[in-house]
Write an enzyme that holds these catalytic residues in place. Structure first.
Site, PDB file in Angstrom:
ATOM      1  N   SER A 178       3.188   5.360  -6.247  1.00  0.00           N
ATOM      2  CA  SER A 178       2.834   5.798  -4.862  1.00  0.00           C
ATOM      3  C   SER A 178       2.262   7.090  -4.745  1.00  0.00           C
ATOM      4  O   SER A 178       1.086   7.390  -5.678  1.00  0.00           O
ATOM      5  CB  SER A 178       4.081   5.850  -4.007  1.00  0.00           C
ATOM      6  OG  SER A 178       3.573   5.963  -2.342  1.00  0.00           O
ATOM      7  N   GLU A 238       1.334  -6.061  -2.103  1.00  0.00           N
ATOM      8  CA  GLU A 238       0.580  -4.979  -1.726  1.00  0.00           C
ATOM      9  C   GLU A 238      -0.979  -5.570  -1.678  1.00  0.00           C
ATOM     10  O   GLU A 238      -1.723  -5.261  -0.935  1.00  0.00           O
ATOM     11  CB  GLU A 238       0.566  -4.004  -3.022  1.00  0.00           C
ATOM     12  CG  GLU A 238       1.837  -3.035  -2.725  1.00  0.00           C
ATOM     13  CD  GLU A 238       1.926  -2.186  -3.973  1.00  0.00           C
ATOM     14  OE1 GLU A 238       2.211  -1.010  -3.479  1.00  0.00           O
ATOM     15  OE2 GLU A 238       1.778  -2.349  -5.017  1.00  0.00           O
ATOM     16  N   HIS A 284       5.535  -2.580  -2.102  1.00  0.00           N
ATOM     17  CA  HIS A 284       5.445  -1.253  -2.611  1.00  0.00           C
ATOM     18  C   HIS A 284       6.695  -0.451  -3.109  1.00  0.00           C
ATOM     19  O   HIS A 284       6.582  -0.019  -4.172  1.00  0.00           O
ATOM     20  CB  HIS A 284       4.868  -0.494  -1.326  1.00  0.00           C
ATOM     21  CG  HIS A 284       4.457   0.930  -1.645  1.00  0.00           C
ATOM     22  ND1 HIS A 284       3.198   1.103  -2.361  1.00  0.00           N
ATOM     23  CD2 HIS A 284       5.036   2.258  -1.517  1.00  0.00           C
ATOM     24  CE1 HIS A 284       3.020   2.490  -2.660  1.00  0.00           C
ATOM     25  NE2 HIS A 284       4.044   3.050  -2.201  1.00  0.00           N
TER      26      HIS A 284
END
Length: 306
Positions: A178, A238, A284
C-alpha cells in the site's frame, strides 16, 4: 423505550463495534508476534531508531537465522509496516524459509501499541513533490517524507543490521504494501542501487494524483543497475475495482487499476528486470500477508504454494 435506554443501547453497540472499526481503519493492536514468542529458526533483537526530525521513533526488529550463513553472507530484506508484517509471519513460514536460504529480516515499524501508525506512515512512505509544496492524502494526512525515511533506512537501520549478522552485499531486498509499496516503488525509481530486489505490493499509485509515475522517465533515462529486480503485485479484486480501498475521492480515482500491470510491462519492455504478479481473489487488505509471504519465499529461494 425511554431516551436514556436508547442511549445506553447505542453506547453498548458502539463498544461492540469498536474493535471491528479499529481493524477497518488499520488500527489493529500490535499484539505478540514471533518476535516476542520466540522461534526455533530465528533469533530476534529489538532497537529503536529516531527519525531525522526526531518526531518519530522507529521500532526495528532484526531477525537473524539460526542456520549458519552461506560463505557470502545472508540475504537481507527490509520490511515496511514492520509491526503489521511481523503479525503475519508465522513459525511455519519461518520453517519454510529455514529449508532454503533464509534471509535476515529487518522489520521497521513504529514504537506504540498499534500495527500501523497511520499518520507516521503517511508521511514516511510518500514522496515529496518537485516544488516541495505540502501534500495531504484524502484523509488529510500530510505526506512527502519518503526520502528522509529512506535515508534512515539506508543509514542507521542498515548499519545496525550489518553489525549483527554477516550480510551478502549483493542480496538486499525491500518489501512494502500500500503506502509501503508506493515507498518501495519510489525507492526503485530514484535509488535503484540502494537494494537489489524491490517488492512493491498494491502500491498506492493514486497518491498525489499518480505523481510517482512521473519518476519513470528520469529512471529510464539512465541504465539501471544490472542486478536490479522489481516485482509489482496486486490482488485480483483490486484489479477488478472491487477492493474497499478504491473509493470516490478524485485522488483515489486518478489512476486506473490497470496502471500497475502497465507500468511493469513498460519497464520490462525498456530492459528492466520487472515483473507483475496478480494474486487472484484478493483485495487490498489480504494482499499484505499474501505478498509478504511470496516475497520472503522468493528471497529464500523456496517455491511458493500458489
Amino acid at each position: 423505550m425511554s431516551r436514556p435506554g436508547v442511549i445506553v443501547i447505542a453506547a453498548l453497540l458502539a463498544l461492540i463495534a469498536a474493535p471491528a472499526m479499529s481493524q477497518a481503519r488499520g488500527q489493529a493492536p500490535a499484539g505478540p508476534t514471533v518476535a516476542e514468542e520466540g522461534s526455533a529458526y530465528y533469533g530476534f533483537e529489538h532497537l529503536s531508531v529516531p527519525s531525522r526530525d526526531g518526531a518519530r521513533l522507529y521500532r526495528v526488529r532484526i531477525a537473524t537465522p539460526k542456520k549458519a550463513p552461506p560463505a557470502q553472507g545472508y540475504p537481507v530484506v527490509y520490511l515496511l509496516d514492520g509491526d503489521a508484517a511481523l503479525a503475519r509471519i508465522s513459525e511455519a513460514l519461518l520453517a519454510r524459509l529455514d529449508a532454503g536460504d533464509p534471509p535476515v529480516i529487518v522489520a521497521v515499524g513504529y514504537e506504540g501499541d498499534r500495527q500501523f501508525d497511520v499518520l507516521a506512515r503517511a508521511l514516511d512512505y510518500t514522496p515529496s513533490t518537485p516544488d516541495g509544496r505540502p501534500v495531504a492524502d484524502p484523509a488529510g494526512r500530510p505526506g512527502g517524507g519518503a526520502d528522509a525515511f529512506l535515508d534512515v533506512l539506508e543509514g542507521e537501520i542498515a548499519q545496525a543490521a550489518q553489525g549483527r549478522a554477516a550480510l551478502d552485499p549483493h542480496r538486499r531486498a525491500i518489501w512494502g504494501h500500500s503506502y509501503g509499496g508506493l515507498c518501495v516503488l519510489h525507492a526503485a525509481l530514484t535509488r535503484p542501487a540502494a537494494f537489489d530486489a524491490y517488492y512493491a505490493a498494491s502500491p498506492s499509485l493514486w497518491w498525489n494524483y499518480g505523481s510517482v509515475l512521473e519518476e519513470v522517465d528520469p529512471f529510464l533515462a539512465a541504465p539501471p543497475p544490472a542486478g536490479l529486480r522489481l516485482t509489482l503485485m496486486s490482488g485480483g479484486e483490486e484489479v477488478a475495482g472491487r477492493s474497499a480501498g478504491r473509493r470516490t475521492h478524485p485522488m483515489w480515482t486518478s489512476v486506473p487499476s490497470s496502471a500497475i500491470r502497465t507500468l511493469a510491462e513498460r519497464l520490462e519492455a525498456a530492459g528492466v528486470t520487472a515483473r507483475y504478479e496478480e494474486l487472484p481473489g484478493l483485495g487490498h487488505g489480504p494482499m499484505l500477508g499474501a505478498s509478504l509471504e511470496r516475497a520472503l519465499l522468493s528471497i529464500a529461494g523456496v517455491a511458493s504454494a500458489a
